[in-house]
Structure formats: C-alpha cells, structure tokens
Design an enzyme around this catalytic site. Structure first.
Site, PDB file in Angstrom:
ATOM      1  CD  GLU A 155      -2.582  -8.170  12.359  1.00  0.00           C
ATOM      2  OE1 GLU A 155      -2.990  -9.157  11.737  1.00  0.00           O
ATOM      3  OE2 GLU A 155      -1.576  -7.531  12.018  1.00  0.00           O
ATOM      4  N   GLY A 181       2.001 -10.527   1.801  1.00  0.00           N
ATOM      5  CA  GLY A 181       2.984  -9.648   1.182  1.00  0.00           C
ATOM      6  C   GLY A 181       2.237  -8.508   0.529  1.00  0.00           C
ATOM      7  CB  SER A 241      -1.709 -10.991   4.856  1.00  0.00           C
ATOM      8  OG  SER A 241      -1.477  -9.615   4.725  1.00  0.00           O
ATOM      9  CB  ALA A 242      -1.289 -10.504   0.002  1.00  0.00           C
ATOM     10  CG  HIS A 299      -3.014  -6.886   8.372  1.00  0.00           C
ATOM     11  ND1 HIS A 299      -2.212  -7.787   9.037  1.00  0.00           N
ATOM     12  CD2 HIS A 299      -2.833  -7.143   7.057  1.00  0.00           C
ATOM     13  CE1 HIS A 299      -1.564  -8.546   8.159  1.00  0.00           C
ATOM     14  NE2 HIS A 299      -1.936  -8.182   6.947  1.00  0.00           N
TER      15      HIS A 299
END
Length: 244
Positions: A195, A89, A122-123, A159
């Site tokens: 990714e 997020g 991710s985060a 990413h």
C-alpha cells in the site's frame, strides 16, 4: 515501444486523502504531456456516476477536467483521449466490461502506439498487466479471458501484505498464493505492490516510486524486497529472457 504508465497499489492510503499520496507523480505525468482532460474508466464499481464525482474532486483541484467514459461513446472517447485513468474496485467486473465494450485493444493501442498516459489504481493496475490471475478480488463475474491489456509483460499484486509473524491466522499468506501461481506456466514474474507504492514506466524505464517498497517474485528465485527508487527496467524483458 511508447509507454507512459503510472500504476498505483491503491487510491486510498492511511493518513492521506483519496489519491493524495500519488498527487505529485500523477500531475508530473499529466503536466508533462500537456493534458487538460482525463478520460476516467469507472467500470470496476457499479455506480459509475458516484465514482466519477469522487474522482473529479482531486483532479479538479489539480487543474484537470475529468470525462466519464460511461457518459459518451466508449470507443470514440478512447480514440480521442489525452490520458486515461482506470479506477479500482472489482478486477473481474472491470475486465469483463472492457471486453464487452471492445475496449481492450483500443486502450492498448492508445497507450503503447500513440503514447498517451495511462494511470491505474488497484483493479486499474491489475488490468494493465499481462493478466488478472494475481488479483485479490472475488470473481463476481466472468470475463471471456483473464488476459488483460498487457501494457507491461509481467503481473502485479496490488495491496500486497507481508505475513504477520504475531498473527494467529493460519490461512495461506499472500506470498504462498503468489508462489502457487508461479508454479503454473502462465508467467515468470509478479510484483507485489505494498500500500502506497507506485510503479512508473516511461518507454523502457521502470522506477518504483511512492511511499513504500515492493516485493518481487521471479520463478525459481527467492522473493526480493525492492526499495522505493529502485530501477526495475529489467522487468520489461520478455518472459523467455526472465527465465535466465
């Protein structure tokens, strides 16, 4: 130092369901530690309940219960956790909430001293590193510091995208922005995770796993393409040692 850390570039990869591409690696880490319940930290998104329901689907399919940290006393939940999963997020929102709830030191202790598994995507991967300076996210809120959990002594850019030579876009590339960061004194090392790439850290061993490779940036050296299966254990050396 005890470490059992799995850092994902993303929870969603084209052609795969949510977290599916990393299912074998996630289950291997959890099964190896006889985990039955995973503590989920949803703070990177605003709707914690909806995020919990989304995460429960794959974990329950794999045979694990999921407890949302937002539904219980956060510090007590971390202290009792068998394993921690931190979702993606907005990285700034996530880190600010971790500081607001006094969870940064508590999580680091459970992971680095007690040795419980930490899985981030991710985060959740960004905050596992020394700082969030190399996130792609917008600073929609302001944490008290950009210093993060420091579970690994380098930075990551999830990413990560290579520049498209056929693109007419003339803005800065991801590589250019990372190199600008390395011009400052904060860090010597950034690992760009494409990714579908996954970084697995067990004690003092670091292996690149997943579907795609990564791009490694070390201050003063040319960027380097890293293949899946590569041993990157040298990245756990201190920043001082990385200068040589």
């Amino acid at each position: 130092m005890l470490r059992q850390i799995l850092l994902l570039s993303s929870s969603k990869v084209h052609g795969h369901e949510f977290l599916e591409y990393a299912a074998n690696d996630i289950c291997e880490v959890l099964n190896g530690n006889k985990v039955s319940t995973v503590l989920f930290i949803p703070y990177a998104l605003s709707d914690h309940d909806a995020y919990l329901k989304k995460v429960e689907i794959p974990f329950k399919k794999w045979g694990y219960c999921v407890e949302g940290i937002h539904k219980v006393n956060p510090l007590e939940a971390v202290e009792k956790a068998e394993a921690i999963f931190v979702g993606g997020g907005n990285t700034f929102r996530l880190l600010k909430t971790l500081y607001d709830l006094n969870l940064v030191k508590a999580i680091a202790k459970k992971v680095l001293k007690d040795g419980i598994p930490y899985i981030g995507t991710s985060a959740g991967t960004n905050v596992a590193t020394r700082s969030i300076h190399t996130t792609n996210d917008m600073p929609i809120v302001y944490p008290p510091t950009f210093e993060a959990l420091n579970l690994v002594p380098f930075n990551i850019n999830p990413h990560y995208l290579d520049a498209d030579p056929n693109s007419k876009h003339k803005g800065e590339t991801r590589e250019e922005r990372i190199l600008q960061y390395l011009e400052e004194k904060e860090s010597n090392t950034v690992l760009g995770l494409h990714e579908g790439s996954t970084l697995y850290i067990k004690d003092n061993t670091v292996i690149l796993k997943g579907l795609k490779g990564a791009r490694l940036f070390i201050k003063g050296k040319d960027p380097l393409e890293i293949d899946v299966g590569s041993n990157l254990s040298y990245l756990l050396k201190t920043e001082e040692n990385m200068k040589t």
